[in-house]
Scaffold this motif. Structure first.
Motif: not given
Length: 131
Positions: A5, A16, A50, A81, A111, A115
């Motif tokens: 992330i 997240l 992400l 994102v 989300l 993913v």
């Protein structure tokens, strides 16, 4: 699964990370800078990344280009994102190699679905999932 992330805002990284660990049961690595993201992506192959676009330094586009040009994550699904939602930005990200695009503020179900779909579709790197 292991997911990277990348976001320069700590609150967003933590949100997240919480969604990913709770809903996908994945292990997460966090990067708060472009340099940190490239270092992590250069040393370990992730199942998904992400990536925020608007970050200091080379920015999300630069990180995406570097990852796609030479790293263990050249074929890893990259999900942008970002608060940017205009069609040109989304198209530019897709051309640069992004697999999917999620607009902030993030809708949890969307989300998680994105993913999971990208990780499942990883065996077919040319396949793009639309939300």
């Amino acid at each position: 699964h292991r997911i990277l992330i990348v976001d320069d805002e700590e609150a967003t990284r933590l949100l997240l990370a919480r969604i990913i660990t709770n809903d996908i049961k994945a292990e997460v690595s966090l990067a708060g800078t472009c340099e940190q993201a490239l270092r992590l992506a250069g040393n370990f192959a992730y199942d998904a990344i992400l990536l925020d676009l608007m970050m200091p330094g080379i920015g999300g586009y630069g990180v995406l280009r570097e990852i796609r040009s030479s790293s263990p994550n050249m074929a890893t699904p990259v999900i942008i994102v970002s608060v940017l939602s205009d069609e040109e930005t989304v198209a530019r990200c897709k051309r640069a190699g992004a697999n999917a695009y999620v607009v902030k503020p993030v809708e949890r179900k969307s989300l998680v679905h994105t993913v999971k779909a990208e990780i499942a579709g990883r065996k077919h790197p040319r396949k793009h999932h639309k939300e």
